[in-house]
Scaffold this motif. Structure first.
Motif, mmCIF file in Angstrom:
data_model
loop_
_atom_site.group_PDB
_atom_site.id
_atom_site.type_symbol
_atom_site.label_atom_id
_atom_site.label_comp_id
_atom_site.label_asym_id
_atom_site.label_seq_id
_atom_site.Cartn_x
_atom_site.Cartn_y
_atom_site.Cartn_z
ATOM 1 N N LYS A 127 0.855 -1.183 0.000
ATOM 2 C CA LYS A 127 0.000 0.000 0.000
ATOM 3 C C LYS A 127 0.894 1.237 0.000
ATOM 4 O O LYS A 127 1.990 1.216 -0.534
ATOM 5 C CB LYS A 127 -0.937 -0.014 1.209
ATOM 6 N N GLU A 128 0.433 2.292 0.614
ATOM 7 C CA GLU A 128 1.161 3.554 0.593
ATOM 8 C C GLU A 128 2.437 3.494 1.418
ATOM 9 O O GLU A 128 2.442 3.010 2.554
ATOM 10 C CB GLU A 128 0.262 4.669 1.113
ATOM 11 N N ALA A 129 3.519 4.009 0.839
ATOM 12 C CA ALA A 129 4.769 4.208 1.559
ATOM 13 C C ALA A 129 4.907 5.706 1.791
ATOM 14 O O ALA A 129 5.217 6.465 0.870
ATOM 15 C CB ALA A 129 5.949 3.667 0.762
ATOM 16 N N GLY A 185 1.918 0.267 -4.063
ATOM 17 C CA GLY A 185 1.014 1.386 -3.826
ATOM 18 C C GLY A 185 1.727 2.693 -4.104
ATOM 19 O O GLY A 185 2.818 2.733 -4.690
ATOM 20 N N CYS A 186 1.147 3.802 -3.686
ATOM 21 C CA CYS A 186 1.758 5.094 -3.912
ATOM 22 C C CYS A 186 2.971 5.274 -3.000
ATOM 23 O O CYS A 186 3.070 4.661 -1.935
ATOM 24 C CB CYS A 186 0.754 6.214 -3.697
ATOM 25 N N ALA A 187 3.888 6.125 -3.436
ATOM 26 C CA ALA A 187 5.109 6.414 -2.675
ATOM 27 C C ALA A 187 5.236 7.917 -2.533
ATOM 28 O O ALA A 187 5.338 8.644 -3.535
ATOM 29 C CB ALA A 187 6.329 5.831 -3.374
ATOM 30 N N SER A 206 -0.718 11.423 -9.472
ATOM 31 C CA SER A 206 0.201 12.255 -8.672
ATOM 32 C C SER A 206 0.560 11.561 -7.369
ATOM 33 O O SER A 206 0.843 12.219 -6.369
ATOM 34 C CB SER A 206 -0.446 13.613 -8.391
ATOM 35 N N ASP A 207 0.529 10.224 -7.372
ATOM 36 C CA ASP A 207 0.775 9.475 -6.143
ATOM 37 C C ASP A 207 2.239 9.110 -5.938
ATOM 38 O O ASP A 207 2.581 8.464 -4.953
ATOM 39 C CB ASP A 207 -0.060 8.187 -6.145
ATOM 40 N N MET A 208 3.107 9.478 -6.877
ATOM 41 C CA MET A 208 4.534 9.241 -6.730
ATOM 42 C C MET A 208 5.224 10.586 -6.605
ATOM 43 O O MET A 208 5.367 11.332 -7.595
ATOM 44 C CB MET A 208 5.082 8.464 -7.941
#
Length: 532
Positions: free
Chosen positions: A429-431, A470-472, A498-500
């Motif tokens: 998931k998100e980092a 996931g996003c970073a 825009s999740d990276m």
């Protein structure tokens, strides 16, 4: 029994006329069967104190109802078992009457004997509970002795009470009670406090009293990011004082005994086990292990243990901590802890949420190296504003066991003063390595007009061959050119989003990724490389 069965068969086959003699005969059959089966019945409800006559009458009525129902099913008529075309002689009627009376007497006898047995068992339980309470009280007195030898004996006496009386047979859960006593002992003030001059020495490296914060009234830690002077302050002030003044740890042998007893009851090895990994949950694994605010001076060796719920909020560990291969089944809290020596969680499994973030005014601090290689974080993972003074590793093990973050990995505002190794780690998931913001000054308990910004700091980060499924979010993180993303893989499905996010200090390629990183599709957490 064969004769009784023949009589029942005869009665079921004759359903012509209603006969009082047949009724008496069937009643006698019921009573005999009842006398034979009552002893095998599970009549746990009789443990309650109801009148004896009521129980006898109840069982007689239940027997009659059961016989009528079975006769109905077998004979096709509700009164099939109560009808017969044959008349009985006076002698047969008299015999049936006496048999019925004898059956009722047999039922009464069995009920009386059962109640006597139950009463005797309850009395035995009360006597055992009284003996257990005496042993428990004696062990607690030993634990409060001034003699280390007597205190150690008290620790093992408590464990013996729990092992002997357990938690299933008696009204008191002695396992739980002993766990609470031992954990409570570790939370008490047992050590000689460090002198006030030492406390002042520890604050000389901070920029002023208003910029420092106290954790559990044991150690002064600057609110600003960790630097070399902070690490030197911890080492010279706290650890050096403890090393040079052994009287500070006068309770060491007792503390070691408590930790050893807890460890041995938090794991179990079945017969024939040949490997430490074969451990199973122990008799105390289902209880809360509450070490909130404790000061642990001795090495803590909890390798391959199983805990249902562990709470170490604000705990200070002055020696090595080893949770290698351990399983944490429920929520685990290390918020605000201070780990002063080498800390190992290698190959552990957090099956639910785990918190290494703030607790009140305190933040979790690893003064020495920390090993999280091959750890599986199945729940929400929080390292918010955690401070790592030396090397920390979330990399894969030598055998290829990878660290996995199943849910959100929160590293907002974390400070890595030395190498942070995430080689081959998997973020499903998100980092989140973005800054942490707070609207309150927790030390002064007043609201600031401007939020406090705690940026994430990575002096030398290694993300080689790391999977970002996931996003970073590395937005505004303090990262330099030493950060390595060689072979890191990012989810192709998030390419146009825009999740990276990366800080300006990281040079991005035309693909919008750090040098050496690639986009790829992931199928069941495994990458499918796309031609670049």
């Amino acid at each position: 029994m064969a004769i009784l069965a023949d009589k029942v068969t005869t009665n079921l086959s004759n359903m012509n006329t209603f006969n009082i003699g047949t009724i008496m005969l069937n009643v006698s059959v019921i009573m005999i069967y009842l006398a034979l089966l009552t002893g095998l019945s599970t009549i746990n409800c009789i443990k309650e104190k109801y009148p004896l006559f009521r129980w006898i009458a109840t069982w007689v009525l239940l027997s009659v109802a059961a016989y009528t129902l079975l006769s109905w099913l077998w004979g096709g008529n509700f009164l099939a078992g109560w009808k017969s075309g044959q008349s009985l002689s006076f002698k047969e009627l008299l015999s049936s009457t006496f048999t019925a009376v004898g059956g009722i007497g047999a039922v009464g006898y069995l009920v009386i004997k059962y109640r006597e047995q139950a009463s005797a068992e309850r009395e035995e339980v009360r006597q055992n509970e009284g003996e257990a309470d005496k042993q428990l009280t004696a062990a607690i007195k030993q634990l409060g002795s001034k003699s280390p030898q007597v205190r150690i004996a008290g620790v093992y006496a408590l464990a013996d009470v729990a092992d002997t009386y357990g938690s299933e047979k008696y009204r008191v859960d002695y396992n739980k009670r002993v766990v609470e006593i031992l954990c409570g002992y570790l939370r008490t003030e047992r050590h000689i406090k460090i002198k006030k001059t030492t406390d002042s020495d520890m604050t000389t490296h901070s920029s002023g009293a208003s910029n420092s914060t106290s954790i559990n009234n044991k150690t002064e830690i600057p609110k600003e990011e960790l630097d070399n002077s902070f690490k030197e302050g911890i080492t010279t002030a706290a650890e050096k004082e403890l090393t040079q003044n052994p009287t500070l740890n006068s309770d060491g042998p007792t503390e070691s005994a408590v930790l050893s007893v807890l460890r041995d009851h938090l794991r179990f090895y079945p017969p024939g086990s040949s490997s430490p990994e074969d451990s199973r949950p122990g008799p105390w694994s289902r209880y809360l292990i509450n070490l909130d605010g404790a000061t642990i001076m001795e090495p803590l060796d909890f390798q391959y243990t199983h805990t249902s719920k562990l709470s170490c909020k604000g705990t200070v560990f002055y020696n090595e901590v080893n949770f290698t291969g351990s399983h944490f089944q429920d929520a685990t809290n290390f918020g605000g802890c201070i780990f002063n020596s080498y800390t190992r969680f290698q190959l552990s499994a957090f099956h639910y949420d785990v918190n290494f973030g703030p607790a009140g005014d305190g933040v979790t601090t690893f003064v020495s190296d920390a090993d999280f290689r091959g750890v599986k974080f199945s729940g929400k993972t929080t390292f918010q504003r955690t401070k790592f003074a030396r090397v920390v590793s979330f990399a894969s093990t030598e055998k290829g066991d990878r660290s996995v973050f199943v849910k959100v990995a929160n590293f907002r505002g974390a400070v890595f003063e030395s190498e942070a190794n995430f080689h081959q780690a998997i973020f499903r998931k998100e980092a989140d390595f973005s800054p942490d913001y707070t609207e309150y000054n927790t030390s002064l308990r007043t609201q600031d007009s401007n939020p406090i910004n705690y940026p994430t700091k990575l002096v030398r980060a290694i993300f080689t061959k790391t999977y970002f499924i996931g996003c970073a979010d590395f937005d505004e993180a303090k990262m330099d050119e030493l950060t390595d993303f060689q072979g890191a893989l990012f989810n192709e499905d998030l390419r146009e989003t825009s999740d990276m996010l990366f800080p300006p200090t990281i040079t991005l390629t035309s693909d919008g990724l750090p040098e050496g990183a690639k986009w790829t599709e992931f199928i069941n957490d495994e990458p499918k490389l796309i031609e670049q």
